[in-house]
Scaffold this motif. Structure first.
Motif, short mmCIF file in Angstrom:
data_model
loop_
_atom_site.label_atom_id
_atom_site.label_comp_id
_atom_site.label_asym_id
_atom_site.label_seq_id
_atom_site.Cartn_x
_atom_site.Cartn_y
_atom_site.Cartn_z
N ASP A 32 0.94 -1.33 0.31
CA ASP A 32 0.07 0.15 0.12
C ASP A 32 0.96 1.13 -0.01
N THR A 33 0.41 2.35 -0.58
CA THR A 33 1.23 3.50 -0.55
C THR A 33 0.11 4.72 -0.14
N GLU A 34 0.87 5.74 0.52
CA GLU A 34 0.21 7.13 0.65
C GLU A 34 0.89 8.19 -0.29
N ARG A 61 2.90 11.54 -6.45
CA ARG A 61 4.09 11.01 -5.98
C ARG A 61 3.84 10.21 -4.76
N ILE A 62 4.61 9.03 -4.60
CA ILE A 62 4.44 8.41 -3.40
C ILE A 62 5.23 9.03 -2.21
N VAL A 63 4.52 9.27 -1.06
CA VAL A 63 5.17 9.69 0.06
C VAL A 63 5.45 8.74 1.13
N SER A 64 4.73 7.72 1.15
CA SER A 64 4.92 6.52 2.07
C SER A 64 4.47 5.33 1.53
N ALA A 65 5.32 4.26 1.77
CA ALA A 65 4.60 2.73 1.15
C ALA A 65 4.94 1.73 2.53
N ARG A 75 8.66 -0.62 5.97
CA ARG A 75 8.01 0.66 5.66
C ARG A 75 8.97 1.70 5.15
N TRP A 76 8.53 2.45 4.01
CA TRP A 76 9.28 3.59 3.37
C TRP A 76 8.74 4.97 3.63
N LEU A 77 9.43 6.04 3.93
CA LEU A 77 8.74 7.09 4.18
C LEU A 77 9.88 7.99 3.06
N VAL A 78 9.04 8.82 2.21
CA VAL A 78 9.62 9.47 0.94
C VAL A 78 9.61 10.97 1.19
N ASN A 79 10.85 11.62 0.69
CA ASN A 79 10.85 13.00 0.35
C ASN A 79 10.38 13.12 -1.11
N PRO A 80 9.42 13.49 -1.49
CA PRO A 80 8.79 13.35 -3.05
C PRO A 80 9.38 14.51 -3.88
N GLY A 81 9.93 15.44 -3.17
CA GLY A 81 10.58 16.65 -3.90
C GLY A 81 9.67 17.35 -4.59
#
Length: 242
Positions: free
Chosen positions: A14-16, A26-30, A46-52
């Motif tokens: 799943d993604t947020e 863009r994906i910000v968390s997964a 878990r992954w937390l993303v800085n989408p830029g």
């Protein structure tokens, strides 16, 4: 006797995101959640993303992740997308079906992020071991097509008596979708027992296309111009603008 797929190992994804457009958002968390058997302790990545890119307040209102928090704590997208694709491919190689609620959204977003940041695609990761996706939305719509009401993940959890503690947290949503698929499998065992995940994947391609045609016809009757993509579990890449 070998247990049915819904009693065996499952993975869920799943993604947020920054929004609902799979081509531009863009994906910000997964999260990827793996459970070897019903009731066993799930393993969570878990992954937390800085989408830029800017994170709209409307998106933050859904998942609670602010632009400032993501800039401070999120990782750059390129390595994250590689890690997610690598893990999903590994589960596929091991024969674990992948549960994805409304798969064309999350999987298409991941594919576009791979193209954007890795010059890759989701298909490249699954050339040797094809995806076997279980989409609770498609399954529920097909198996209980005349039931009235909405079919969000929250609605499906209520209907199938699955606990959803933190809606719109990627890990919580992934685990809930996985549990819904198990519950759905048991409820419709007479119709699903003899099907392998690979056979069910192929059937969902047709079921989703039929569901999309029905929704498109309903939109046409109600005067809505929205178009419904019949592709599942991944939308085709849009041709480049001329």
């Amino acid at each position: 006797m070998t247990s049915c797929w819904y009693e065996g190992p499952l993975a869920a994804f799943d993604t947020e995101t920054t929004g609902v457009d799979v081509e531009t958002d863009r994906i910000v968390s997964a999260a990827v959640v793996v459970q070897d058997a019903p009731g066993s302790r799930p393993r969570v990545s878990r992954w937390l993303v800085n989408p830029g890119v800017p994170v709209p307040q409307a998106a933050t209102a859904v998942h609670g992740l602010t632009e400032d928090h993501l800039q401070r704590n999120g990782r750059w997208p390129a390595p994250v997308m590689y890690e997610i694709a690598e893990q999903l491919a590994e589960h596929s190689t091991l024969g674990r079906p992948l549960v994805v609620m409304n798969a064309p959204f999350d999987l298409t977003l991941l594919d576009r992020e791979l193209r954007r940041h890795r010059a890759s695609s989701l298909e490249r990761w699954f050339g040797n071991s094809p995806l076997r996706v279980l989409d609770p939305l498609v399954l529920d719509k097909h198996l209980d097509r005349y039931r009235k009401g909405r079919r969000t993940l929250t609605d499906l959890c209520a209907h199938y008596e699955v606990t959803l503690t933190e809606a719109h947290d990627a890990a919580a949503d992934a685990l809930a979708a996985l549990e819904v698929v198990r519950a759905l499998g048991r409820r419709f065992a007479a119709r699903l027992d003899r099907l392998t995940p690979a056979e069910l994947h192929a059937l969902q391609v047709d079921w989703h296309a039929a569901q999309a045609r029905g929704l498109q016809a309903w939109f046409a009757r109600s005067g809505t111009e929205e178009t419904v993509d019949p592709s599942w579990p991944l939308r085709p890449e849009l041709p480049a603008a001329a």
